[in-house]
Design an enzyme around this catalytic site. Structure first.
Site, PDB file in Angstrom:
ATOM      1  N   GLU A  73      -4.806   7.989  -2.843  1.00  0.00           N
ATOM      2  CA  GLU A  73      -5.207   7.436  -2.001  1.00  0.00           C
ATOM      3  C   GLU A  73      -5.250   6.158  -3.437  1.00  0.00           C
ATOM      4  O   GLU A  73      -4.995   4.865  -3.099  1.00  0.00           O
ATOM      5  CB  GLU A  73      -6.107   7.194  -1.154  1.00  0.00           C
ATOM      6  CG  GLU A  73      -6.087   7.528   0.269  1.00  0.00           C
ATOM      7  CD  GLU A  73      -5.160   6.526   0.730  1.00  0.00           C
ATOM      8  OE1 GLU A  73      -4.361   7.039   1.483  1.00  0.00           O
ATOM      9  OE2 GLU A  73      -5.365   5.218   0.951  1.00  0.00           O
ATOM     10  N   HIS A  83       0.720  -0.726  -0.035  1.00  0.00           N
ATOM     11  CA  HIS A  83       0.047  -0.139  -0.073  1.00  0.00           C
ATOM     12  C   HIS A  83       1.541   1.411   0.730  1.00  0.00           C
ATOM     13  O   HIS A  83       1.176   2.159  -0.428  1.00  0.00           O
ATOM     14  CB  HIS A  83      -0.902  -0.359   1.407  1.00  0.00           C
ATOM     15  CG  HIS A  83      -1.764   1.105   1.039  1.00  0.00           C
ATOM     16  ND1 HIS A  83      -3.197   1.084   0.493  1.00  0.00           N
ATOM     17  CD2 HIS A  83      -1.732   2.683   2.303  1.00  0.00           C
ATOM     18  CE1 HIS A  83      -3.500   2.648   0.969  1.00  0.00           C
ATOM     19  NE2 HIS A  83      -2.723   3.176   1.859  1.00  0.00           N
ATOM     20  N   GLU A  84       1.868   1.089   0.931  1.00  0.00           N
ATOM     21  CA  GLU A  84       2.731   2.465   1.216  1.00  0.00           C
ATOM     22  C   GLU A  84       3.447   2.761  -0.156  1.00  0.00           C
ATOM     23  O   GLU A  84       3.636   4.247  -0.459  1.00  0.00           O
ATOM     24  CB  GLU A  84       3.295   2.499   2.173  1.00  0.00           C
ATOM     25  CG  GLU A  84       2.777   2.323   3.462  1.00  0.00           C
ATOM     26  CD  GLU A  84       1.362   3.364   3.825  1.00  0.00           C
ATOM     27  OE1 GLU A  84       1.659   4.721   3.002  1.00  0.00           O
ATOM     28  OE2 GLU A  84       0.557   3.170   4.764  1.00  0.00           O
ATOM     29  N   HIS A 128       1.978   4.905  -2.342  1.00  0.00           N
ATOM     30  CA  HIS A 128       1.851   5.629  -2.168  1.00  0.00           C
ATOM     31  C   HIS A 128       3.739   6.558  -2.838  1.00  0.00           C
ATOM     32  O   HIS A 128       3.581   7.398  -3.031  1.00  0.00           O
ATOM     33  CB  HIS A 128       1.632   6.571  -0.937  1.00  0.00           C
ATOM     34  CG  HIS A 128       0.727   6.912  -0.561  1.00  0.00           C
ATOM     35  ND1 HIS A 128      -0.394   6.999  -1.624  1.00  0.00           N
ATOM     36  CD2 HIS A 128       0.212   5.517   0.691  1.00  0.00           C
ATOM     37  CE1 HIS A 128      -1.782   7.167  -0.138  1.00  0.00           C
ATOM     38  NE2 HIS A 128      -1.471   5.815   0.671  1.00  0.00           N
TER      39      HIS A 128
END
Lengths: 498, 498
Positions: free
Chosen positions: B296, B266-267, B270
């Site tokens: 996001e 997930h990160e 980003h």
């Protein structure tokens, strides 16, 4: 209190907080930052330096300083009037240096520090030349600008950055006396050691996590507050960080635990000074540590005076044996004491003993003065280093990694900094002698790993005074006289020749 | 180019660099800082916020904006005119909020974040009330001030901080449609899973260093540049840091490797956005990431769309087995796929699946709106949370640690932030569908652990566009239409019901 004084404290508080921010960034650069971020970090550091410089040179400050100077309430308060004196000094020396130069110096030193890491690893002086040349060029500009406003020589103007009011003339006298003393005693010390036979380094390897745990245990014994600080790893040990966030570093050698441990003891001396500064004057100039000689005195007092004493080694020997499951004659107290007080001319300053250390400093002091005064070029420096090393230490390094590339100080722009180490060593000896006279229980307490009598005395006589007085005034208040070499010479004689 | 535009870019560059400095401090606060430094860190952060605010609200900027608006050269350049538009937005919304409020908010949120850590550990909502009450009070003041200048409701004024031009009215419509769709499909998805039998979590413990190595390996496969970034540990995973220094964090659970791993995936989504922003407009508003919905979308595209696809699991299964010396049926590809696409209503948002996730967001969205609109008090919040959780997810948490204390967002002042997660999930689905249409080789490449076709498309269509366009304009350019729920619904249907 006048509103002028209140405005000044508000302005300097902001400067102090920005200084703390820079402290965190500098720690991060040395310990954590990925290599590709160096340009971006350079932007951050230079913008903060520039903004600090803008805030410090704002022309309102001159008006406020004038108004506060005639404030009777401020004049009647020793701390506040000392604060005003420090503010004035900072404002006028900052005014001497233009914004662009501040920014350029910050950027150039950051870039050069990063080049230095690679150049040191590769022992490649030439790789460092372009960026170090740029740093030196900018430092000379700063020196010239500060020299004019301070009315001193360019080199003195650099000394003054680290040790206010220090002058090369006095350093020449002290270092001359010291060089002559050490020239006399070093052969005797070496001869005496030869007679006794060589101490033995306990065999490694020493696991890094055990070395770290040992360092932490010693830091705790010394009174380091881990809720307001950290221990980490960097290429070159240092003490940095911010208020309530004092961060020291060391570097670990699996073959020799004493290198990291005594790095920790040294940096903890610095850290205790920072952690014990008076909270009441936090972020104010008067609340900061006095010059770097006093700072170095705190680290060397711990590393050299206290933690190589017979009493400390009595406490440390079983702790070390336990830390590394040590057994056998190498771990005997007497062997460890002789190991920790071994005198041996070597190449690396930070690994050298207290008897030969001043020679490393005198070497750097002479070379950096020659660089600033245009009597030496950077291209000539490796040769000059090696020649002087032969003169002062009796040996020349086989490569520049072990010679002129070993220290971060010049790449980071710290010309004028080195003398403070040996001034600090002498200050440490003078303070430690006075501490033991005032509190005779100190040696016995160190023998139990109890640093509190020593640290208590330092808190009162040094840490708690912050920048209230000049270094010599503080030393006179604490020891009865300004700095001289007597206590250091007496210490060397007592430890190594009796 | 007019000198007005040049002055603006210079001013905004300084703002950008100060923002980078704040990014490093925030990372340090969450990962490294000793606990006793929190007040001092609060000073650092609030001074930097205040100085940014002073620079951004300087009245010269209004003059420069006016002068640059009539600069034909700027108008003719899409990037520069977009930059001017973003500068204007920032200047006028910042002008709405007084200096003291900016400083107070920064200080209060930092203090509250630290209280939250303890309160969450102790599941003690009452302990958080005083400091969260102060944060909420200040956020409402900010909302009122921004609402006035933007001509929107206070809650919309908070939304706009994270997603420019977002409005609660449109969110209500989208979330209403989504809630109804998910209410219909969730029972069917759960029923289908029941028929197939429950997948099995491979047995741990999973050593932290192996989990970290696995995360790093996946980050490398995805194209994360470790020379310009790091992976560390914090209570709540995040992506932060600075230019060329993008730092993500995760948290490790020895019993379940998927938690840390999917945090990393997930990160990293980003982080790739940040690492691929156009260097040419670094430090300029137009060169920053578009609002948080797009941000996001990049994390959820990786975590949910790409890295829970059958193709990715085909690549990942042997990597996982190797990472943990895994053997037996739990490590079979089919079991792992069903584990990674397991739908199960639960308490913790960050651990929830993509089918129930929107319910977590709708819950927070309704509650935070009620708090801002004075329809709910903080004291009533735990009860309201549990009631709404029962309505939306069919279960209520047994304690506040698993309920209203689980997220850092409100303690850190992020009211208005939550909706961007689900807007991001829908944006991710719409982008991933368009990417696969444009580059049909993407699924097969993911099956080999090759992210380059996907990341290449994202670089062009999203990352490289930075803030050139609005979110909807960017989405239209990339996918042919503005944001709607169709692609997300089609994705849920395809993955879970066919």
């Amino acid at each position: 209190m006048s509103s002028a004084y209140a405005r000044l404290t508000e302005r300097f508080a902001r400067l102090g907080v920005l200084g703390d921010t820079l402290g965190i960034l500098q720690w991060d650069t040395a310990t954590t930052m990925p290599p590709g971020a160096s340009d971006a970090r350079g932007e951050q550091v230079s913008v903060l330096h520039l903004m600090r410089h803008e805030l410090l040179t704002d022309r309102h400050i001159g008006d406020w300083l004038d108004a506060a100077a005639s404030d009777a309430q401020v004049a009647a308060d020793t701390w506040r009037s000392a604060n005003l004196r420090e503010m004035r000094r900072r404002h006028f020396t900052a005014l001497a240096v233009p914004d662009e130069l501040v920014m350029a110096e910050a950027k150039a030193t950051l870039a050069c520090e990063l080049v230095w890491r690679g150049a040191r690893a590769d022992s490649d002086w030439k790789a460092l030349l372009p960026s170090l040349g740029e740093v030196l060029r900018l430092v000379k500009e700063v020196a010239a600008a500060r020299a004019e406003v301070l009315g001193v020589s360019p080199y003195d103007a650099l000394l003054d950055r680290y040790e206010p009011n220090a002058r090369a003339e006095r350093i020449d006298a002290i270092f001359g006396e010291l060089a002559s003393f050490l020239g006399r005693v070093l052969p005797a010390v070496l001869e005496r050691q030869r007679e006794r036979g060589r101490p033995v380094l306990p065999p490694g390897p020493f696991a890094l996590d055990r070395q770290k745990a040992l360092g932490q245990r010693m830091m705790e014994a010394m009174g380091f507050d881990f809720t307001r600080g950290r221990l980490d790893v960097s290429h070159h040990p240092f003490c940095g960080g911010a208020s309530d966030d004092v961060r020291i570093t060391t570097r670990y050698d699996e073959a020799d635990f004493t290198s990291a441990l005594y790095g920790v003891l040294h940096e903890t001396g610095h850290a205790l000074y920072e952690q014990n500064l008076p909270a009441k004057f936090r972020y104010q100039p008067v609340g900061e540590a006095r010059g770097m000689s006093v700072h170095e005195s705190q680290s060397l007092l711990m590393e050299m005076q206290a933690c190589r004493s017979r009493e400390f080694v009595r406490f440390a020997a079983p702790v070390l044996r336990q830390a590394f499951d040590g057994e056998g004659p190498e771990w005997a107290e007497e062997n460890l004491y002789r190991l920790l007080t071994l005198v041996e001319p070597g190449f690396i300053r930070v690994e050298s003993d207290e008897v030969t250390y001043p020679a490393h400093i005198i070497l750097r002091y002479r070379l950096e003065r020659a660089l600033i005064e245009d009597r030496l070029t950077l291209a000539e420096l490796p040769g000059a280093w090696n020649d002087l090393s032969r003169d002062l230490l009796g040996l020349a390094p086989p490569n520049d990694r072990l010679g002129c590339l070993q220290d971060i100080h010049w790449p980071s722009g710290g010309f004028g900094y080195f003398p403070t180490y040996t001034l600090g060593a002498m200050t440490a000896a003078q303070l430690f002698a006075a501490a033991k006279q005032a509190r005779p229980e100190i040696p016995e307490a160190l023998g139990r790993g109890d640093f509190s009598p020593l640290v208590g005395w330092l808190k009162t006589e040094v840490h708690g005074r912050a920048s209230l007085m000049s270094s010599d005034e503080m030393l006179t208040a604490a020891t009865g006289r300004p700095l001289d070499a007597r206590a250091f010479e007496a210490h060397i004689t007592a430890r190594y020749l009796t």
